[in-house]
Design a protein around this motif. Structure first.
Motif, mmCIF file in Angstrom:
data_model
loop_
_atom_site.group_PDB
_atom_site.id
_atom_site.type_symbol
_atom_site.label_atom_id
_atom_site.label_comp_id
_atom_site.label_asym_id
_atom_site.label_seq_id
_atom_site.Cartn_x
_atom_site.Cartn_y
_atom_site.Cartn_z
ATOM 1 N N HIS A 27 0.834 -1.210 0.000
ATOM 2 C CA HIS A 27 0.000 0.000 0.000
ATOM 3 C C HIS A 27 0.868 1.259 0.000
ATOM 4 N N ASN A 28 1.849 1.278 0.924
ATOM 5 C CA ASN A 28 2.705 2.459 1.033
ATOM 6 C C ASN A 28 3.529 2.676 -0.233
ATOM 7 N N LEU A 29 4.054 1.578 -0.783
ATOM 8 C CA LEU A 29 4.867 1.707 -1.985
ATOM 9 C C LEU A 29 4.045 2.197 -3.173
ATOM 10 N N TYR A 30 2.819 1.718 -3.279
ATOM 11 C CA TYR A 30 1.972 2.136 -4.395
ATOM 12 C C TYR A 30 1.847 3.655 -4.444
ATOM 13 N N TRP A 31 1.540 4.254 -3.295
ATOM 14 C CA TRP A 31 1.328 5.699 -3.270
ATOM 15 C C TRP A 31 2.631 6.473 -3.407
ATOM 16 N N ARG A 32 3.706 5.958 -2.797
ATOM 17 C CA ARG A 32 4.993 6.642 -2.951
ATOM 18 C C ARG A 32 5.455 6.607 -4.410
ATOM 19 N N LYS A 42 3.576 6.281 -7.042
ATOM 20 C CA LYS A 42 2.683 7.124 -7.840
ATOM 21 C C LYS A 42 3.089 8.585 -7.729
ATOM 22 N N GLU A 43 3.408 9.016 -6.508
ATOM 23 C CA GLU A 43 3.843 10.396 -6.304
ATOM 24 C C GLU A 43 5.145 10.693 -7.036
ATOM 25 N N ALA A 44 6.036 9.671 -7.071
ATOM 26 C CA ALA A 44 7.347 9.862 -7.699
ATOM 27 C C ALA A 44 7.310 9.629 -9.204
ATOM 28 N N GLY A 45 6.176 9.132 -9.722
ATOM 29 C CA GLY A 45 6.069 8.862 -11.148
ATOM 30 C C GLY A 45 6.888 7.668 -11.605
ATOM 31 N N ILE A 46 7.081 6.699 -10.711
ATOM 32 C CA ILE A 46 7.881 5.514 -11.022
ATOM 33 C C ILE A 46 6.952 4.346 -11.346
ATOM 34 N N PRO A 47 7.136 3.677 -12.477
ATOM 35 C CA PRO A 47 6.295 2.515 -12.821
ATOM 36 C C PRO A 47 6.378 1.452 -11.731
ATOM 37 N N PHE A 48 5.208 0.948 -11.322
ATOM 38 C CA PHE A 48 5.140 0.021 -10.177
ATOM 39 C C PHE A 48 4.082 -1.039 -10.443
ATOM 40 N N LEU A 49 4.473 -2.290 -10.260
ATOM 41 C CA LEU A 49 3.549 -3.419 -10.419
ATOM 42 C C LEU A 49 3.581 -4.246 -9.150
ATOM 43 N N SER A 50 2.409 -4.536 -8.604
ATOM 44 C CA SER A 50 2.303 -5.347 -7.397
ATOM 45 C C SER A 50 1.662 -6.686 -7.733
ATOM 46 N N LEU A 51 2.333 -7.771 -7.328
ATOM 47 C CA LEU A 51 1.861 -9.125 -7.608
ATOM 48 C C LEU A 51 1.682 -9.903 -6.307
ATOM 49 N N ASP A 52 0.519 -10.490 -6.115
ATOM 50 C CA ASP A 52 0.296 -11.444 -5.029
ATOM 51 C C ASP A 52 0.490 -12.844 -5.596
ATOM 52 N N ARG A 53 1.024 -13.739 -4.795
ATOM 53 C CA ARG A 53 1.278 -15.074 -5.320
ATOM 54 C C ARG A 53 1.174 -16.131 -4.235
ATOM 55 N N GLU A 54 1.117 -17.372 -4.661
ATOM 56 C CA GLU A 54 1.137 -18.529 -3.772
ATOM 57 C C GLU A 54 2.471 -19.237 -3.919
ATOM 58 N N TYR A 55 2.901 -19.890 -2.860
ATOM 59 C CA TYR A 55 4.161 -20.615 -2.892
ATOM 60 C C TYR A 55 4.019 -21.897 -3.704
ATOM 61 N N ARG A 56 5.075 -22.226 -4.459
ATOM 62 C CA ARG A 56 5.134 -23.437 -5.275
ATOM 63 C C ARG A 56 4.147 -23.402 -6.438
ATOM 64 N N VAL A 57 3.624 -22.231 -6.763
ATOM 65 C CA VAL A 57 2.727 -22.063 -7.911
ATOM 66 C C VAL A 57 3.244 -20.881 -8.726
ATOM 67 N N THR A 58 3.812 -21.151 -9.888
ATOM 68 C CA THR A 58 4.391 -20.080 -10.691
ATOM 69 C C THR A 58 3.321 -19.196 -11.321
#
Length: 377
Positions: free
Chosen positions: A336-341, A343-359
């Motif tokens: 959450h914090n990184l997303y807004w920071r 966005k403010e800095a204009g840096i491309p940002f992608l957030s991925l949620d994942r499960e272990y042992r599942v590519t």
């Protein structure tokens, strides 16, 4: 040996709980102690003559044993690691040392103590704010652990033992940091998938053997050409990541990972433990306690963000890919914090949620391709 052979050795070493180096260590009658987190310093185990073994779920095809005791909202990394232990696949461990890293690992600690019942069980209470006023508490916890190990195993961990361990682990840090320096090149001689294979291997094999392999690898990489066939340079950050296959799925879309600020990646090593006079255990503690903080620590997000921005500049990264295990609450806050920071800095940002042992290669492919297109790459 050249790059391909060395990477093959390290790849094989991280596929399952056991590897040939570990088996040789055990066959010689030497002890192995498991741990989850770098806030538990490996140097203490090395100084005792033991192999530090970082717990992970490699080779686990099912978390059913862990599922029987844990909520479905406990992350799959923890459920897979405890399942291995409950199935007896970590029976080479002569002890475990755990801490309250997060609620999920805290529950794993309960199961290790009550159900797995290792020969030695240690537990550390680690402060959640890396401030000088709390350092004495952390150091006292390490002194207690050292005393408990000495009593249980009938050994003495001397200051010279600790100094020797510092030298060995500093040699590893120096080699890993040199590897990362090579990745600053316009055409790095190694991919993120390969680099993560290397850093994960460091946590599950004897450091002397690892350092020797790294000497040959670095010599080969210094002479090697690089790979400039990528669409964008990215830094991968977030929580635990010990699966190079997941990075491969990202890189196959043209997003070259030039640094991994993740657990099992660069963040696990940091700078050297200081040499010189004084208590070596205190110097070890200071290097670990004041390392670049992860999400388990509070009141230090600004420091984390500043370090990430520094790495972006050093590695000439075009964007950030953040990954975390599903249900990981500490890293959800950072997402959450990184997303807004960002966005403010204009840096491309992608957030991925994942499960272990599942590519989840299809989902990763779609998300990363869209991310690169948004970046104009």
């Amino acid at each position: 040996m050249g790059k391909s052979e060395i990477l093959g050795i390290m790849h094989n070493a991280i596929q399952k709980p056991r590897n040939t180096y570990l088996d040789q260590w055990v066959a010689e009658g030497r002890k192995v102690v498991g741990y989850y987190c770098t806030y538990i310093p490996e140097e203490i185990f090395t100084a005792a003559g033991f192999l530090p073994y970082r717990l992970r779920g490699a080779g686990s095809d099912s978390s059913s044993e862990g599922d029987a005791y844990m909520s479905a909202r406990v992350c799959t990394f923890v459920r897979h690691t405890i399942s291995l232990a409950l199935r007896g696949e970590l029976d080479f461990l002569d002890g475990v040392v755990l801490a309250q890293n997060c609620d999920h690992i805290r529950r794993a600690a309960d199961l290790f103590r009550k159900k797995v019942k290792p020969a030695f069980y240690g537990f550390l209470s680690i402060p959640r704010v890396p401030k000088e006023r709390l350092f004495d508490w952390y150091l006292a916890e390490l002194r207690r652990l050292k005393a408990e190990m000495e009593a249980h195993y009938s050994i003495a961990i001397t200051e010279q033992n600790l100094e020797d361990a510092i030298e060995l682990h500093n040699a590893t840090r120096q080699r890993v940091n040199k590897l990362y320096e090579l990745r600053k090149r316009e055409a790095p001689p190694i991919t993120g998938q390969e680099a993560l294979t290397i850093t994960v291997a460091a946590h599950v094999m004897p450091r002397a053997e690892f350092n020797s392999l790294m000497d040959d690898l670095l010599a080969d990489l210094e002479r090697a050409g690089g790979n400039g066939d990528y669409r964008a340079r990215v830094i991968v950050t977030g929580g635990v990541m010990d699966e190079p296959e997941y990075l491969a799925a990202i890189e196959q879309q043209g997003a070259l990972s030039v640094a991994e600020m993740v657990c099992f990646g660069q963040r696990s090593f940091g700078g050297p433990v200081e040499s010189g006079p004084g208590d070596p255990l205190e110097r070890i503690a200071r290097q670990r306690f004041f390392q670049v903080p992860c999400a388990r620590m509070v009141e230090c997000f600004d420091e984390q963000f500043s370090e990430l921005m520094k790495r972006m500049k050093e590695y000439k990264a075009d964007g950030i890919i953040f990954q975390r295990m599903k249900f990981c609450d500490p890293w959800a806050g950072d997402a959450h914090n990184l997303y807004w920071r960002m966005k403010e800095a204009g840096i491309p940002f992608l957030s991925l949620d994942r499960e272990y042992r599942v590519t989840a290669a299809g989902q990763v492919k779609t998300r990363v391709q869209a991310f690169l297109e948004q970046m104009g790459k």
